[in-house]
Design a protein around this motif. Structure first.
Motif, PDB file in Angstrom:
ATOM      1  N   LEU A  20       3.149  -9.738  -9.898  1.00 43.98           N
ATOM      2  CA  LEU A  20       4.016 -10.625  -9.120  1.00 43.98           C
ATOM      3  C   LEU A  20       4.635  -9.873  -7.944  1.00 43.98           C
ATOM      4  CD1 LEU A  20       5.084 -13.568  -9.182  1.00 43.98           C
ATOM      5  CD2 LEU A  20       7.110 -12.695 -10.355  1.00 43.98           C
ATOM      6  N   SER A  21       4.914  -8.595  -8.163  1.00 42.11           N
ATOM      7  CA  SER A  21       5.574  -7.812  -7.103  1.00 42.11           C
ATOM      8  C   SER A  21       4.669  -7.632  -5.881  1.00 42.11           C
ATOM      9  CB  SER A  21       5.986  -6.446  -7.645  1.00 42.11           C
ATOM     10  OG  SER A  21       4.826  -5.731  -8.037  1.00 42.11           O
ATOM     11  N   LYS A  22       3.375  -7.844  -6.062  1.00 44.26           N
ATOM     12  CA  LYS A  22       2.450  -7.711  -4.920  1.00 44.26           C
ATOM     13  C   LYS A  22       2.127  -9.065  -4.292  1.00 44.26           C
ATOM     14  CE  LYS A  22       0.672  -3.233  -5.236  1.00 44.26           C
ATOM     15  NZ  LYS A  22      -0.412  -2.306  -5.366  1.00 44.26           N
ATOM     16  N   ALA A  23       2.647 -10.136  -4.905  1.00 44.06           N
ATOM     17  CA  ALA A  23       2.358 -11.474  -4.373  1.00 44.06           C
ATOM     18  C   ALA A  23       3.257 -11.762  -3.176  1.00 44.06           C
ATOM     19  CB  ALA A  23       2.590 -12.518  -5.457  1.00 44.06           C
ATOM     20  N   LEU A  24       2.823 -12.686  -2.323  1.00 44.62           N
ATOM     21  CA  LEU A  24       3.672 -13.116  -1.208  1.00 44.62           C
ATOM     22  C   LEU A  24       4.638 -14.157  -1.783  1.00 44.62           C
ATOM     23  CD1 LEU A  24       4.229 -13.003   1.867  1.00 44.62           C
ATOM     24  CD2 LEU A  24       2.570 -14.835   2.133  1.00 44.62           C
ATOM     25  N   LEU A  25       5.869 -13.725  -2.044  1.00 38.41           N
ATOM     26  CA  LEU A  25       6.810 -14.600  -2.746  1.00 38.41           C
ATOM     27  C   LEU A  25       7.561 -15.453  -1.726  1.00 38.41           C
ATOM     28  CD1 LEU A  25       7.956 -12.109  -5.505  1.00 38.41           C
ATOM     29  CD2 LEU A  25       6.258 -13.922  -5.657  1.00 38.41           C
ATOM     30  N   HIS A  26       6.849 -16.417  -1.211  1.00 34.88           N
ATOM     31  CA  HIS A  26       7.396 -17.293  -0.179  1.00 34.88           C
ATOM     32  C   HIS A  26       6.838 -18.694  -0.403  1.00 34.88           C
ATOM     33  CE1 HIS A  26       8.865 -18.060   4.035  1.00 34.88           C
ATOM     34  NE2 HIS A  26       8.060 -19.097   3.863  1.00 34.88           N
TER      35      HIS A  26
ATOM     36  N   GLN B 206       0.825  -1.215   0.000  1.00 32.59           N
ATOM     37  CA  GLN B 206       0.000   0.000   0.000  1.00 32.59           C
ATOM     38  C   GLN B 206       0.858   1.264   0.000  1.00 32.59           C
ATOM     39  OE1 GLN B 206      -3.612  -0.513   2.750  1.00 32.59           O
ATOM     40  NE2 GLN B 206      -2.230  -2.119   3.439  1.00 32.59           N
ATOM     41  N   GLY B 207       2.145   1.089  -0.294  1.00 26.23           N
ATOM     42  CA  GLY B 207       3.065   2.229  -0.379  1.00 26.23           C
ATOM     43  C   GLY B 207       3.466   2.789   0.972  1.00 26.23           C
ATOM     44  N   LYS B 208       3.248   1.984   2.036  1.00 24.70           N
ATOM     45  CA  LYS B 208       3.603   2.480   3.383  1.00 24.70           C
ATOM     46  C   LYS B 208       4.847   1.743   3.886  1.00 24.70           C
ATOM     47  CE  LYS B 208      -0.960   4.107   4.440  1.00 24.70           C
ATOM     48  NZ  LYS B 208      -2.179   4.027   5.196  1.00 24.70           N
ATOM     49  N   GLU B 209       5.944   1.976   3.170  1.00 22.69           N
ATOM     50  CA  GLU B 209       7.178   1.243   3.474  1.00 22.69           C
ATOM     51  C   GLU B 209       7.789   1.641   4.809  1.00 22.69           C
ATOM     52  OE1 GLU B 209       9.669   1.504  -0.083  1.00 22.69           O
ATOM     53  OE2 GLU B 209       7.767   1.448  -1.176  1.00 22.69           O
ATOM     54  N   HIS B 210       7.340   2.783   5.335  1.00 21.17           N
ATOM     55  CA  HIS B 210       7.891   3.230   6.622  1.00 21.17           C
ATOM     56  C   HIS B 210       7.346   2.407   7.793  1.00 21.17           C
ATOM     57  CE1 HIS B 210       4.040   5.235   6.144  1.00 21.17           C
ATOM     58  NE2 HIS B 210       4.003   5.352   7.469  1.00 21.17           N
ATOM     59  N   LYS B 211       6.320   1.613   7.535  1.00 22.19           N
ATOM     60  CA  LYS B 211       5.736   0.845   8.646  1.00 22.19           C
ATOM     61  C   LYS B 211       6.536  -0.452   8.822  1.00 22.19           C
ATOM     62  CE  LYS B 211       1.051   2.472   9.068  1.00 22.19           C
ATOM     63  NZ  LYS B 211       1.045   2.829  10.494  1.00 22.19           N
ATOM     64  N   THR B 212       7.483  -0.385   9.733  1.00 20.68           N
ATOM     65  CA  THR B 212       8.410  -1.514   9.897  1.00 20.68           C
ATOM     66  C   THR B 212       8.549  -1.972  11.345  1.00 20.68           C
ATOM     67  OG1 THR B 212      10.203   0.070  10.125  1.00 20.68           O
ATOM     68  CG2 THR B 212       9.850  -0.839   7.916  1.00 20.68           C
TER      69      THR B 212
ATOM     70  N   ALA C  40      -2.901 -18.103   8.779  1.00 17.06           N
ATOM     71  CA  ALA C  40      -4.237 -17.765   8.274  1.00 17.06           C
ATOM     72  C   ALA C  40      -4.464 -16.270   8.480  1.00 17.06           C
ATOM     73  CB  ALA C  40      -5.292 -18.556   9.044  1.00 17.06           C
ATOM     74  N   CYS C  41      -5.166 -15.645   7.542  1.00 11.80           N
ATOM     75  CA  CYS C  41      -5.385 -14.197   7.709  1.00 11.80           C
ATOM     76  C   CYS C  41      -6.809 -13.807   7.343  1.00 11.80           C
ATOM     77  CB  CYS C  41      -4.394 -13.399   6.876  1.00 11.80           C
ATOM     78  SG  CYS C  41      -4.734 -13.452   5.123  1.00 11.80           S
ATOM     79  N   ASN C  42      -7.193 -12.606   7.772  1.00 11.44           N
ATOM     80  CA  ASN C  42      -8.534 -12.111   7.468  1.00 11.44           C
ATOM     81  C   ASN C  42      -8.556 -11.395   6.117  1.00 11.44           C
ATOM     82  OD1 ASN C  42      -7.553  -9.522   7.945  1.00 11.44           O
ATOM     83  ND2 ASN C  42      -8.383  -9.416  10.034  1.00 11.44           N
ATOM     84  N   SER C  43      -9.752 -11.011   5.697  1.00 13.48           N
ATOM     85  CA  SER C  43      -9.904 -10.459   4.348  1.00 13.48           C
ATOM     86  C   SER C  43      -9.233  -9.091   4.210  1.00 13.48           C
ATOM     87  CB  SER C  43     -11.390 -10.376   3.980  1.00 13.48           C
ATOM     88  OG  SER C  43     -12.082  -9.730   5.010  1.00 13.48           O
ATOM     89  N   LYS C  44      -9.030  -8.406   5.335  1.00 13.92           N
ATOM     90  CA  LYS C  44      -8.340  -7.115   5.283  1.00 13.92           C
ATOM     91  C   LYS C  44      -6.891  -7.322   4.819  1.00 13.92           C
ATOM     92  CE  LYS C  44      -6.230  -4.157   8.627  1.00 13.92           C
ATOM     93  NZ  LYS C  44      -6.253  -3.458   9.903  1.00 13.92           N
ATOM     94  N   ILE C  45      -6.224  -8.313   5.397  1.00  7.55           N
ATOM     95  CA  ILE C  45      -4.834  -8.602   4.997  1.00  7.55           C
ATOM     96  C   ILE C  45      -4.831  -9.080   3.549  1.00  7.55           C
ATOM     97  CG2 ILE C  45      -2.783 -10.020   5.461  1.00  7.55           C
ATOM     98  CD1 ILE C  45      -3.404  -8.067   7.753  1.00  7.55           C
ATOM     99  N   GLU C  46      -5.747  -9.990   3.238  1.00  8.04           N
ATOM    100  CA  GLU C  46      -5.812 -10.546   1.877  1.00  8.04           C
ATOM    101  C   GLU C  46      -5.939  -9.436   0.833  1.00  8.04           C
ATOM    102  OE1 GLU C  46      -9.235 -13.004   0.943  1.00  8.04           O
ATOM    103  OE2 GLU C  46      -8.690 -12.936  -1.181  1.00  8.04           O
ATOM    104  N   ALA C  47      -6.777  -8.439   1.140  1.00  5.84           N
ATOM    105  CA  ALA C  47      -7.081  -7.385   0.167  1.00  5.84           C
ATOM    106  C   ALA C  47      -5.816  -6.682  -0.335  1.00  5.84           C
ATOM    107  CB  ALA C  47      -8.040  -6.373   0.795  1.00  5.84           C
ATOM    108  N   ALA C  48      -4.822  -6.554   0.541  1.00  8.54           N
ATOM    109  CA  ALA C  48      -3.591  -5.843   0.138  1.00  8.54           C
ATOM    110  C   ALA C  48      -2.754  -6.657  -0.846  1.00  8.54           C
ATOM    111  CB  ALA C  48      -2.770  -5.498   1.378  1.00  8.54           C
ATOM    112  N   PHE C  49      -3.106  -7.931  -1.003  1.00  6.81           N
ATOM    113  CA  PHE C  49      -2.346  -8.809  -1.910  1.00  6.81           C
ATOM    114  C   PHE C  49      -3.145  -9.158  -3.165  1.00  6.81           C
ATOM    115  CE2 PHE C  49      -0.436  -9.294   2.224  1.00  6.81           C
ATOM    116  CZ  PHE C  49       0.920  -9.491   1.977  1.00  6.81           C
ATOM    117  N   GLN C  50      -4.411  -8.682  -3.228  1.00 10.07           N
ATOM    118  CA  GLN C  50      -5.279  -9.034  -4.358  1.00 10.07           C
ATOM    119  C   GLN C  50      -4.833  -8.289  -5.607  1.00 10.07           C
ATOM    120  OE1 GLN C  50      -7.188 -11.157  -5.267  1.00 10.07           O
ATOM    121  NE2 GLN C  50      -8.142 -12.129  -3.490  1.00 10.07           N
ATOM    122  N   SER C  51      -3.947  -8.904  -6.375  1.00 10.43           N
ATOM    123  CA  SER C  51      -3.386  -8.250  -7.551  1.00 10.43           C
ATOM    124  C   SER C  51      -2.811  -9.314  -8.483  1.00 10.43           C
ATOM    125  CB  SER C  51      -2.264  -7.296  -7.099  1.00 10.43           C
ATOM    126  OG  SER C  51      -1.493  -6.901  -8.194  1.00 10.43           O
ATOM    127  N   GLU C  52      -2.731  -8.993  -9.764  1.00  3.71           N
ATOM    128  CA  GLU C  52      -2.093  -9.927 -10.704  1.00  3.71           C
ATOM    129  C   GLU C  52      -0.592  -9.708 -10.768  1.00  3.71           C
ATOM    130  OE1 GLU C  52      -3.684 -10.404 -14.612  1.00  3.71           O
ATOM    131  OE2 GLU C  52      -5.737 -10.478 -13.852  1.00  3.71           O
TER     132      GLU C  52
END
Ligand code: PLP
Length: 427
Positions: free
Chosen positions: A296-302, A131-137, A282-294
Motif C-alpha cells: 500500500l505504501s507504494k500505491a498512489l494514494l489519491h 525508488q528510495g530517491k527522496e532527495h528528488k524534489t 496518463a503515464c508511460n510504462s516507466k512511471i507505472e513500473a515504480a508503482f508496480q507493487s502489492e
C-alpha cells in the motif's frame, strides 16, 4: 424560473469564479445553448468564441453526448471506483490509449484540469520516492505558466496577483524563461544547468501554447530539445495538455507535433466535449513500473468521491467518437484556414502586434492597452463591448484571442471576425 424571477438578490447568493464580489459586469443568465450559440433569457444570442473556458469542442447541447449521458444515467450513474470498475471507464481508457504515445500504459481518473496536475505531480514525486530517491524534489516550470488553482498546480504556476495571498503556502520551483527565437540558446543553457542537478525530479510545461499566460506560443523544435535533454537526464516530463489537447493546436495533442513523448500527460477540458468535468493523468510504462507493487505504501494514494463517474466517462466516449470523425477533423482544418485569412486582415492594423496562430487558436496583442494582465484596462473595455454585440471573448489583459468550438459555422466565425475588425477600426 424565468429571467424576471431571477432577482439580483438571488444572483448574489452565488460566489462566481475569478470575479470580484463587487462586479460591475454582473452575470448574464443563460437559458439554453446550441452549437456555438448561447441564448439569454432576454432573447439575446451570444457567440461563444472562447468555447466556455476552452472546454467546448463539439458545440453546446450536443445530442450525441446528451444521449450518452442520459442512457448511462439510467443504467449505472455512479459506483465507488476503488475495488470496482465499469465498461464506460474501461472503454474510455482503451480509447485514450489509441491516441496517446505507444509506450503509455496507465490512465488515472480525477475531476478537472487542476486535479490532473496534482495527480501528475504526486506521480512524479512518488516515482522517485518509491525508488528510495527522496532527495528528488525539484520541479522545473516555465515562466508564465498556468496549471490550475489547487495548491500543487498553483505552486508550479507563475507567481502572480492571482496567487499572491497564498505565496507562503506554495512550494518552491525552478523557473525557466519562456523560450523564444531570441533567447533560446540562453534558455537551453539554463535548462542544462537545472536538469543537471541531482535533486531535479520533473519538468512541467504547457506544450506549444501557454493559455492563461497570454496564448504565448513556442515552436515544436524548442519543445523537442527541452524534452530530449530532460529525458536524457532521467527528469520526468509532464505535458499539461489540459488546454492544448483534443485538436486545439491542430493535432490531437500538441506533443504529437514532436518526436519525443512526455512521460506523463494531463488531459481535461475538451475530453467530454465540454459537457461534464473530467481530469485524466496518463503515464508511460516507466512511471507505472515504480508503482508496480502489492504494498500500500507504494500505491498512489489519491482519489476523489466521483472518480471515474460512469456518466462522465460515457460523455467522454461519445465526445471521442465525434472527435475521431472526419467531420470533426475537417472542422478543425476549416477553422484554422479561416483564421489564416483573418490573420492577413489583422496585419493591416498598426495597433495589432505579435499575431500568432496555432491550430484553432488565433491571438494578438493590442498596443496601447498596457501590460498583459487579467485586470487590465483592455479587458474592462473590450469584454463588455463584445458582449453587447453578441460575441463572448475574454481578453487576457491586452491579449485578444479566439478559441471557438470546432462546429462554429463560417457565418458565425465571420461575424466574430467582423466585430473584432470593427472594434479595431474604431479604436
Ligand atoms: C493549461 C491548463 N492547465 C490546467 C488548467 C486547470 O484546469 P481546471 O480549470 O479544469 O482546473 C487550465 C485551465 O484553464 C489550463 O489552461
Amino acid at each position: 424560473m424565468n429571467s424576471a424571477e431571477i432577482t439580483q438578490t438571488d444572483k448574489d447568493l452565488i460566489w462566481h469564479p475569478f470575479t470580484p464580489l463587487v462586479n460591475p459586469f454582473g452575470h448574464i443568465p443563460i437559458k439554453s445553448a446550441k452549437g456555438a450559440k448561447l441564448f439569454t433569457h432576454e432573447g439575446q444570442t451570444i457567440i461563444d468564441a472562447v468555447s466556455s473556458w476552452w472546454v467546448n469542442i463539439h458545440g453546446h447541447a450536443n445530442e450525441q453526448i446528451a444521449d450518452a449521458i442520459h442512457k448511462q444515467a439510467l443504467e449505472l450513474e455512479h459506483v465507488i471506483f476503488a475495488g470496482f470498475t465499469h465498461e464506460p471507464a474501461v472503454r474510455l481508457a482503451k480509447n485514450l490509449m489509441t491516441i496517446l504515445p505507444d509506450n503509455y500504459s496507465k490512465i488515472f481518473f480525477s475531476d478537472n484540469g487542476s486535479t490532473s496536475i496534482e495527480v501528475a505531480l504526486k506521480m512524479a514525486f512518488q516515482y522517485w520516492y518509491n525508488q528510495g530517491k527522496e532527495h528528488k524534489t525539484k520541479i522545473i516550470a516555465l515562466d508564465g505558466a498556468y496549471h490550475g488553482d489547487t495548491f500543487g498546480s498553483m505552486s508550479v504556476s507563475e507567481r502572480s496577483g492571482f496567487t499572491r495571498p497564498f505565496f507562503p503556502f506554495l512550494f518552491d520551483i525552478e523557473s525557466l524563461d519562456f523560450p523564444t527565437e531570441e533567447n533560446f540558446d540562453k534558455v537551453l543553457a539554463h535548462f542544462d544547468e537545472l536538469t543537471n542537478d541531482e535533486a531535479c525530479a520533473a519538468f512541467i510545461f504547457e506544450p506549444l501554447v501557454q493559455g492563461a499566460g497570454g496564448m504565448r506560443m513556442y515552436s515544436p523544435e524548442m519543445l523537442q530539445q527541452l524534452i530530449s535533454l530532460a529525458q536524457s537526464r532521467g527528469v520526468i516530463c509532464i505535458a499539461d495538455e489540459v488546454m492544448t489537447g483534443w485538436g486545439r493546436t491542430g493535432t490531437t495533442f500538441a506533443c504529437d507535433q514532436i518526436e519525443a513523448s512526455p512521460d506523463i500527460t494531463c488531459i481535461s477540458k475538451g475530453i467530454t466535449g465540454g459537457a461534464l468535468p473530467l481530469g485524466i493523468t496518463a503515464c508511460n510504462s516507466k512511471i507505472e513500473a515504480a508503482f508496480q507493487s502489492e504494498e500500500l505504501s507504494k500505491a498512489l494514494l489519491h482519489g476523489h468521491s466521483y472518480t471515474g463517474n460512469p456518466m462522465i466517462c460515457a460523455a467522454a466516449n461519445a465526445s471521442f467518437e465525434i472527435f475521431e470523425s472526419p467531420e470533426c477533423k475537417n472542422n478543425i482544418q476549416r477553422v484554422h484556414n479561416k483564421h489564416l485569412k483573418f490573420v492577413e486582415q489583422l496585419k493591416t492594423f498598426d495597433k495589432v502586434e505579435n499575431i500568432r496562430l496555432q491550430g484553432t487558436i488565433v491571438a494578438f496583442d493590442l498596443k496601447g492597452f498596457g501590460e498583459t494582465g487579467y485586470d487590465s484596462d483592455a479587458r474592462k473595455k473590450i469584454y463588455p463591448y463584445f458582449l453587447e454585440r453578441g460575441v463572448l471573448i475574454r481578453p487576457l489583459g491586452n491579449v485578444i484571442y479566439l478559441l471557438p468550438p470546432y462546429v462554429i459555422t463560417d457565418d458565425e466565425l465571420d461575424l466574430v471576425y467582423e466585430t473584432l475588425l470593427e472594434f479595431l477600426r474604431n479604436e
